[in-house]
Design an enzyme around this catalytic site. Structure first.
Site, short mmCIF file in Angstrom:
data_model
loop_
_atom_site.label_atom_id
_atom_site.label_comp_id
_atom_site.label_asym_id
_atom_site.label_seq_id
_atom_site.Cartn_x
_atom_site.Cartn_y
_atom_site.Cartn_z
N GLU A 33 0.45 -1.52 0.01
CA GLU A 33 -0.03 0.12 0.53
C GLU A 33 1.01 1.63 -0.04
OE1 GLU A 33 -3.30 0.36 -1.37
OE2 GLU A 33 -3.98 -1.16 0.60
N THR A 35 2.45 2.25 -2.11
CA THR A 35 3.94 1.77 -2.51
C THR A 35 4.33 2.05 -4.18
OG1 THR A 35 3.01 -0.67 -2.71
CG2 THR A 35 5.07 0.15 -1.07
N GLY A 124 -17.20 5.32 -3.16
CA GLY A 124 -16.10 5.61 -2.28
C GLY A 124 -15.89 5.16 -1.14
N GLY A 126 -13.10 2.88 -1.36
CA GLY A 126 -11.71 2.54 -1.41
C GLY A 126 -11.80 1.62 -2.42
N LEU A 127 -12.89 0.79 -3.53
CA LEU A 127 -12.45 -0.59 -3.60
C LEU A 127 -12.68 0.26 -5.33
CD1 LEU A 127 -15.07 -3.25 -1.91
CD2 LEU A 127 -12.98 -3.00 -1.97
N SER A 128 -12.10 1.36 -5.80
CA SER A 128 -11.92 1.83 -7.28
C SER A 128 -13.14 2.01 -8.26
CB SER A 128 -10.76 1.09 -7.67
OG SER A 128 -9.06 1.03 -7.11
N ASP A 174 -4.59 0.77 -9.09
CA ASP A 174 -5.74 0.19 -9.73
C ASP A 174 -6.36 0.13 -10.97
OD1 ASP A 174 -5.61 1.61 -6.96
OD2 ASP A 174 -7.03 3.10 -7.12
N TYR A 224 -3.91 12.89 0.46
CA TYR A 224 -3.47 11.90 -0.76
C TYR A 224 -1.87 11.63 -1.51
CZ TYR A 224 -1.88 7.68 -4.20
OH TYR A 224 -1.52 7.09 -5.21
C1 GLA Z 1 -5.45 4.70 -4.75
C2 GLA Z 1 -4.59 5.08 -5.60
C3 GLA Z 1 -3.72 3.85 -5.98
C4 GLA Z 1 -2.61 3.63 -4.27
C5 GLA Z 1 -3.07 3.74 -3.59
C6 GLA Z 1 -2.61 3.32 -1.87
O1 GLA Z 1 -5.84 3.94 -4.36
O2 GLA Z 1 -5.59 4.87 -6.65
O3 GLA Z 1 -2.95 4.22 -6.54
O4 GLA Z 1 -1.57 5.05 -4.45
O5 GLA Z 1 -4.11 4.70 -3.36
O6 GLA Z 1 -1.81 1.97 -2.35
#
Ligand code: GLA
Length: 387
Positions: A33, A35, A124, A126-128, A174, A224
């Protein structure tokens, strides 16, 4: 799902003649994470939940976007000749951004479209969900316009759209995980060169359980971008004494030898997370290959501790979910996943402990935070496809 999408389309645009239906997944990151913008490794997988779209090409260059998740926004109209960010276009800035980014890469879409989206990823969380819409749009634009790019290119263009059109300085994880998803596999990706390898996720008598904190976050208004620049500053200072391109180039030992040059305590913590998390990810994949799932889980737990104490991106909601998960029987590993500051945790839980896990963690969360968390037992799925 195909019929549901066709019905949505009919409700909005009248009939379903010539309509095609597509899907792109959401993703969860198992470890690695923060990274991906530090040249390190990540280990995400695509999910069977994601975003659907029913689409019909138009004779003109008009774009009519509709989301069954945001019905109150109605049809958002735009045009291939007006691909600029507009606040009032809200969620439609994601697909618009991808069409714009395609043009920036010399893929000039010429087909306007009527398109209905529907996602079953919690928004929202965090599962993209946004990367899922982006990759889906890139996939559809390819089919409609006869472009010849591959899935990796779609992920890069989607990331470009997120960075340059929507203003979130995200890494590649993601979009790559979604575009390249493979059923029952996670993707071990080296973000410094995009080399990747699929690793089977064989959890035996356990499953992946996602706990959603229901604390909404948007990357744009989170810290972020701040974390990203802190890492850049730490890297710049390290570069004055060691020959590296990214923080991902450093082993733990090299970092310890050179960290004093960073001087600032906060920046040392941020860089320490990036370096150690990258190494943890490499070790975690080795453990998985050796069928040592307990070790994999222990590394997930260590990842959370580092994100909590060094990177400081967890917050009380995610910490409550994870720390209460650690106390439950049958939990092999638990950590926050995604950007942090809200969103979800990912847990590996033994099958016979899943019910009590959900009950106990749910109760502890509600007692401490004051509102409920949601739980999803998820499956690892494939990348984008036509239905
Ligand atoms: C979000 C970003 C990713 C990544 C993560 C953290 O999901 O879109 O690119 O940096 O945070 O690992």
């Amino acid at each position: 799902m195909k019929n549901t999408m066709l019905n949505y389309f009919k409700e909005v645009f009248g009939d379903t003649e010539g309509v095609r239906v597509y899907f792109a997944p959401g993703r969860v990151n198992l470890i690695g994470e923060h990274t991906d913008y530090n040249g390190g490794h990540v280990f995400p997988c695509a999910l069977t939940i994601g975003t659907y779209a029913a689409v019909r090409e138009r004779e003109d260059r008009k774009l009519c976007f509709y989301s069954a998740n945001f019905k109150e926004k109605g049809i958002i109209t735009s045009s291939l000749d007006d691909l600029v960010f507009k606040k009032e276009d809200d969620w439609a800035n994601y697909p618009k951004g991808v069409l714009w980014a395609l043009g920036e890469h010399s893929y000039h879409a010429h087909k306007g479209m009527d398109i209905v989206y529907f996602g079953n990823i919690p928004n929202g969380s965090g599962l993209s969900s946004s990367a899922s819409i982006e990759v889906l749009t890139g996939f559809i634009a390819k089919e409609l316009n006869g472009f010849d790019y591959d899935l990796i290119k779609i992920s890069l263009i989607s990331q470009y759209a997120e960075n340059k059109f929507n203003g979130v300085n995200c890494g590649i994880m993601d979009q790559f995980a979604i575009a390249m998803g493979k059923r029952e596999h996670a993707i071990f990706l080296d973000t410094s060169n995009l080399e990747y390898e699929y690793a089977p996720i064989e959890l035996g008598d356990a499953k992946l359980v996602i706990a959603c904190s229901n604390k909404k976050r948007g990357l744009g208004d989170s810290k972020y971008n701040e974390r990203r620049s802190e890492c850049e500053e730490a890297l710049a200072r390290l570069k004055t004494v060691v020959d590296i391109e990214t923080l991902g180039d450093l082993s733990e030992e090299e970092f310890e030898n050179h960290k004093s040059v960073i001087k600032d305590e906060i920046l040392i913590k941020r860089a320490r997370h990036a370096v150690y998390e990258n190494q943890r990810t490499i070790h975690a994949v080795e453990a998985l290959k050796g069928k040592d799932i307990e070790k994999f889980g222990a590394l997930m737990n260590a990842s959370h501790v580092s994100l909590r104490d060094d990177y400081e991106v967890t917050g009380i909601e995610l910490d409550t979910l994870v720390e209460s998960a650690w106390k439950q029987e049958g939990v092999i590993g638990a950590r926050m996943t995604g950007a942090g500051f809200g969103g979800c945790t990912v847990n590996i839980v033994k099958n016979d402990a899943i019910d009590s896990f959900i009950e106990n963690v749910g109760k502890a969360y509600e007692e401490k935070i004051g509102y409920k968390a949601d739980f999803y037992v998820v499956e690892i799925g494939d990348g984008p496809k036509k239905l």
